[in-house]
Design a protein around this motif. Sequence first.
Motif, mmCIF file in Angstrom:
data_model
loop_
_atom_site.group_PDB
_atom_site.id
_atom_site.type_symbol
_atom_site.label_atom_id
_atom_site.label_comp_id
_atom_site.label_asym_id
_atom_site.label_seq_id
_atom_site.Cartn_x
_atom_site.Cartn_y
_atom_site.Cartn_z
ATOM 1 N N TRP A 63 0.965 -1.451 -0.096
ATOM 2 C CA TRP A 63 0.322 0.582 0.040
ATOM 3 C C TRP A 63 1.011 1.065 0.003
ATOM 4 C CZ3 TRP A 63 -5.554 0.108 -0.541
ATOM 5 C CH2 TRP A 63 -5.946 -1.055 -0.823
ATOM 6 N N GLU A 64 0.536 2.195 -0.588
ATOM 7 C CA GLU A 64 1.151 3.330 -0.725
ATOM 8 C C GLU A 64 1.389 4.259 0.430
ATOM 9 O OE1 GLU A 64 -0.067 6.157 -3.823
ATOM 10 O OE2 GLU A 64 -2.099 6.425 -3.811
ATOM 11 N N ASP A 65 2.481 5.243 0.686
ATOM 12 C CA ASP A 65 2.549 5.995 1.978
ATOM 13 C C ASP A 65 1.420 6.572 1.846
ATOM 14 O OD1 ASP A 65 3.454 7.899 3.621
ATOM 15 O OD2 ASP A 65 5.233 7.774 3.059
ATOM 16 N N PRO A 75 -8.305 8.540 -2.773
ATOM 17 C CA PRO A 75 -7.719 6.877 -2.282
ATOM 18 C C PRO A 75 -6.404 6.145 -2.055
ATOM 19 C CG PRO A 75 -9.906 6.350 -3.104
ATOM 20 C CD PRO A 75 -9.706 7.834 -3.350
ATOM 21 N N GLY A 76 -5.920 5.934 -1.297
ATOM 22 C CA GLY A 76 -4.731 4.739 -1.130
ATOM 23 C C GLY A 76 -4.643 3.976 -2.293
ATOM 24 N N ARG A 77 -3.604 3.907 -3.210
ATOM 25 C CA ARG A 77 -3.307 3.144 -3.801
ATOM 26 C C ARG A 77 -2.745 1.509 -3.762
ATOM 27 N NH1 ARG A 77 -1.372 7.068 -8.829
ATOM 28 N NH2 ARG A 77 -3.162 7.858 -9.567
ATOM 29 N N THR B 33 -11.016 -5.440 4.552
ATOM 30 C CA THR B 33 -10.326 -3.634 5.048
ATOM 31 C C THR B 33 -10.106 -3.625 3.286
ATOM 32 O OG1 THR B 33 -9.793 -3.381 6.998
ATOM 33 C CG2 THR B 33 -9.088 -1.810 6.124
ATOM 34 N N ALA B 34 -8.875 -4.644 3.218
ATOM 35 C CA ALA B 34 -8.347 -4.451 1.674
ATOM 36 C C ALA B 34 -8.716 -4.243 0.427
ATOM 37 C CB ALA B 34 -7.097 -5.016 1.797
#
Lengths: 112, 145
Positions: A63-65, A75-77, B33-34
């Motif tokens: 997961w990216e920072d 949203p996070g990538r 969640t992922a």
Amino acid sequence: MPLELAICSRAADLLQHGSREFHGYEIAKQLTDLPNRRLLTAYGTLYRALGRLEVMGLLRSRWEDPEIPARESRPGRRLYTLTVQGEAAVAAARREAASSMSTRGRRRYAPA
Amino acid sequence: MRQPDARATAFAAAAVRLWTRLYTSGLPVAVRTARRAEIESDLWEFVHDPDGDDGWHRSVHILLRLMRGVADDLRWRLTLDRMTATAVRVGAALTAALLVFIAWWVLDLMRTRVLPLPPDPPSVGVSPTPLDGRIDLAVHEDPSR
């Protein structure tokens, strides 16, 4: 497993163009270049295939920072990388495809 | 984006979120969640992609991606359930084996044992007692009675 192979192949192309990491949507877009595929790969199909590739050791993910998506208000990538085994699998598949193409070509043009 | 198109896109995205929530419910938190975060990211990228569809095509595209992937979502869920069931079975078998071993060990500790006799005391060269090593256990009557 043609989709898995196509994902690895596109990931190898991205790697050649300097993109070491890619996210799900990015690879889905890359896959629309395939013939008979105008729509993006379905969510379930795409993420199941990515998960399988990770289990097989051909891709790895992180997961990216969290600071980056927070800064960009998105949203996070989950970022995927083609592993060494993945690169080897793509190279082997391409070699096999090339050899089968040349065999087919020889058969077609061989004198009777 | 026009108002009705935006509403249709929001509806399609909500349908994807709802379905994702449904088929990931009951899974371990990390897995759940992922998957939800990954779908959320995909939706965002799609909606904000300048090269992507616009207008009502966008919402139709989202819904088609959802519907075409339902079977794979269910297969993914079933695989995870099977893996979880196997993990539970292995865990139960290991726990049972451990309990049997502990029970056997405790029973073994509680078992009455015939202890070996202590060795004879070392001889220190004392002359034999008047009783010559024997204890007089005879009952002597009291003469005063």
